[in-house]
Scaffold this motif. Structure first.
Motif, PDB file in Angstrom:
ATOM      1  N   GLY A  75     -36.588 -82.218 -17.047  1.00 24.64           N
ATOM      2  CA  GLY A  75     -36.212 -82.958 -18.243  1.00 24.64           C
ATOM      3  C   GLY A  75     -34.921 -82.572 -18.909  1.00 24.64           C
ATOM      4  N   VAL A  76     -34.042 -82.184 -17.658  1.00 19.52           N
ATOM      5  CA  VAL A  76     -32.455 -81.963 -18.041  1.00 19.52           C
ATOM      6  C   VAL A  76     -31.835 -83.112 -18.252  1.00 19.52           C
ATOM      7  N   GLU A  77     -31.143 -83.312 -19.615  1.00 22.96           N
ATOM      8  CA  GLU A  77     -30.510 -84.446 -20.024  1.00 22.96           C
ATOM      9  C   GLU A  77     -29.155 -83.887 -21.003  1.00 22.96           C
ATOM     10  N   ASN A  78     -28.339 -84.944 -21.130  1.00 22.54           N
ATOM     11  CA  ASN A  78     -27.087 -84.784 -21.981  1.00 22.54           C
ATOM     12  C   ASN A  78     -25.947 -84.123 -21.328  1.00 22.54           C
ATOM     13  N   TYR A  79     -25.827 -84.516 -20.022  1.00 19.51           N
ATOM     14  CA  TYR A  79     -24.840 -84.282 -19.323  1.00 19.51           C
ATOM     15  C   TYR A  79     -23.570 -84.944 -19.858  1.00 19.51           C
ATOM     16  N   THR A  80     -22.316 -84.357 -19.585  1.00 15.74           N
ATOM     17  CA  THR A  80     -21.020 -85.302 -20.122  1.00 15.74           C
ATOM     18  C   THR A  80     -20.828 -85.986 -18.923  1.00 15.74           C
ATOM     19  N   LEU A  81     -20.546 -87.196 -18.935  1.00 17.56           N
ATOM     20  CA  LEU A  81     -20.602 -87.940 -17.927  1.00 17.56           C
ATOM     21  C   LEU A  81     -18.847 -88.277 -17.786  1.00 17.56           C
ATOM     22  N   LYS A  82     -18.709 -88.566 -16.403  1.00 14.23           N
ATOM     23  CA  LYS A  82     -17.482 -88.945 -15.833  1.00 14.23           C
ATOM     24  C   LYS A  82     -17.515 -90.201 -15.207  1.00 14.23           C
ATOM     25  N   ASN A  83     -17.188 -91.468 -15.748  1.00 16.86           N
ATOM     26  CA  ASN A  83     -17.468 -92.867 -15.070  1.00 16.86           C
ATOM     27  C   ASN A  83     -18.808 -93.018 -14.867  1.00 16.86           C
ATOM     28  N   GLY A  84     -19.377 -92.638 -15.893  1.00 17.06           N
ATOM     29  CA  GLY A  84     -21.013 -92.695 -15.754  1.00 17.06           C
ATOM     30  C   GLY A  84     -21.701 -91.878 -14.956  1.00 17.06           C
ATOM     31  N   ARG A  85     -21.086 -90.903 -14.323  1.00 17.52           N
ATOM     32  CA  ARG A  85     -21.926 -90.125 -13.429  1.00 17.52           C
ATOM     33  C   ARG A  85     -21.796 -88.655 -13.894  1.00 17.52           C
ATOM     34  N   ALA A  86     -22.951 -87.839 -13.521  1.00 15.47           N
ATOM     35  CA  ALA A  86     -23.063 -86.581 -14.075  1.00 15.47           C
ATOM     36  C   ALA A  86     -22.756 -85.786 -12.858  1.00 15.47           C
ATOM     37  N   TYR A  87     -22.393 -84.407 -13.207  1.00 11.62           N
ATOM     38  CA  TYR A  87     -21.695 -83.388 -12.209  1.00 11.62           C
ATOM     39  C   TYR A  87     -22.325 -82.019 -12.513  1.00 11.62           C
ATOM     40  N   PRO A  88     -23.610 -81.831 -12.028  1.00 21.48           N
ATOM     41  CA  PRO A  88     -24.383 -80.609 -12.179  1.00 21.48           C
ATOM     42  C   PRO A  88     -23.732 -79.596 -11.358  1.00 21.48           C
ATOM     43  N   GLY A  89     -24.118 -78.240 -11.711  1.00 15.94           N
ATOM     44  CA  GLY A  89     -23.735 -77.250 -10.828  1.00 15.94           C
ATOM     45  C   GLY A  89     -24.725 -76.216 -10.877  1.00 15.94           C
ATOM     46  N   CYS A  90     -24.941 -75.124  -9.835  1.00 15.23           N
ATOM     47  CA  CYS A  90     -25.960 -74.205  -9.884  1.00 15.23           C
ATOM     48  C   CYS A  90     -25.279 -72.904  -9.153  1.00 15.23           C
ATOM     49  N   GLU A  91     -25.158 -71.618  -9.907  1.00 14.53           N
ATOM     50  CA  GLU A  91     -24.780 -70.595  -9.502  1.00 14.53           C
ATOM     51  C   GLU A  91     -26.016 -69.535  -9.325  1.00 14.53           C
ATOM     52  N   ILE A  92     -26.154 -69.126  -8.049  1.00 14.20           N
ATOM     53  CA  ILE A  92     -27.308 -68.119  -7.888  1.00 14.20           C
ATOM     54  C   ILE A  92     -26.902 -66.595  -7.538  1.00 14.20           C
ATOM     55  N   THR A  93     -27.247 -65.772  -8.155  1.00 13.60           N
ATOM     56  CA  THR A  93     -27.022 -64.140  -7.848  1.00 13.60           C
ATOM     57  C   THR A  93     -28.365 -63.488  -7.545  1.00 13.60           C
ATOM     58  N   ILE A  94     -28.365 -62.658  -6.508  1.00 17.47           N
ATOM     59  CA  ILE A  94     -29.535 -61.547  -6.220  1.00 17.47           C
ATOM     60  C   ILE A  94     -28.983 -60.355  -6.148  1.00 17.47           C
ATOM     61  N   LYS A  95     -29.676 -59.474  -6.985  1.00 15.72           N
ATOM     62  CA  LYS A  95     -29.169 -57.831  -6.994  1.00 15.72           C
ATOM     63  C   LYS A  95     -30.358 -56.956  -6.683  1.00 15.72           C
ATOM     64  N   ASP A  96     -30.012 -55.989  -6.072  1.00 15.13           N
ATOM     65  CA  ASP A  96     -30.874 -54.938  -5.768  1.00 15.13           C
ATOM     66  C   ASP A  96     -31.059 -54.221  -7.135  1.00 15.13           C
TER      67      ASP A  96
END
Length: 166
Positions: A75-96
């Motif tokens: 249900g993710v909404e409310n992207y800031t659009l550029k030319n009508g398109r969304a630009y999502p990103g995803c950072e992942i970190t795993i630590k011991d």
């Protein structure tokens, strides 16, 4: 005095209308079954949860060695659009348990160069596979996931969980 009161009431009503029209939310949630803690700002979000590799919600934070798990935001909404398109990103970190980084990806969605239609990115997922080595059965690892909007740094979803490898 009556004029001042009317102006104050008008200002209050206008403030309520403006705040009600805002398209963002801020919230912090904790799943008591898995321990997944989620906070988000800017985005509208329906749910964030821990799942297995076929996107079935998990009842605990115990993950078998050599298997894949996901953290899913729906249900993710409310992207800031550029030319009508969304630009999502995803950072992942795993630590011991000592804080040593076992794995890190700055942006698992770095290949999204031309954006996506916003209606196609209402569900975001971060995926990790716990293979031996470096992961060890019986150990606990801290996983941090950050979904973000590449067009607006204020839009983000943060998820943290301690995973126990079985």
């Amino acid at each position: 005095m009556k004029k001042t009161f009317i102006l104050n009431v008008f200002a209050f009503i206008l403030s309520v209308i403006l705040l009600a029209g805002c398209q963002f939310s801020t919230e912090v949630k904790k799943d008591l079954k898995t321990g997944l803690t989620t906070s988000y700002n800017g985005f509208k979000v329906r749910d964030v949860f821990l799942s297995n590799f076929i996107a079935q919600r998990l009842p605990s934070n115990k993950i078998p060695l050599n298997s894949t798990f996901l953290i899913i935001a729906t249900g993710v909404e409310n992207y800031t659009l550029k030319n009508g398109r969304a630009y999502p990103g995803c950072e992942i970190t795993i630590k011991d348990k000592t804080g040593k980084v076992m794995g890190h990806i700055d942006d698992a969605m770095a290949d999204v160069k031309n954006g996506l239609m916003p209606e196609t990115v209402t569900t975001l997922s971060a995926r990790a596979t716990l293979r031996q080595p470096p992961f060890v059965k019986g150990e606990t690892y801290h996983v941090t996931v950050r979904f973000f909007d590449k067009q607006n740094s204020k839009n983000k979803i943060n998820a943290d969980i301690d995973i126990v490898v079985e």
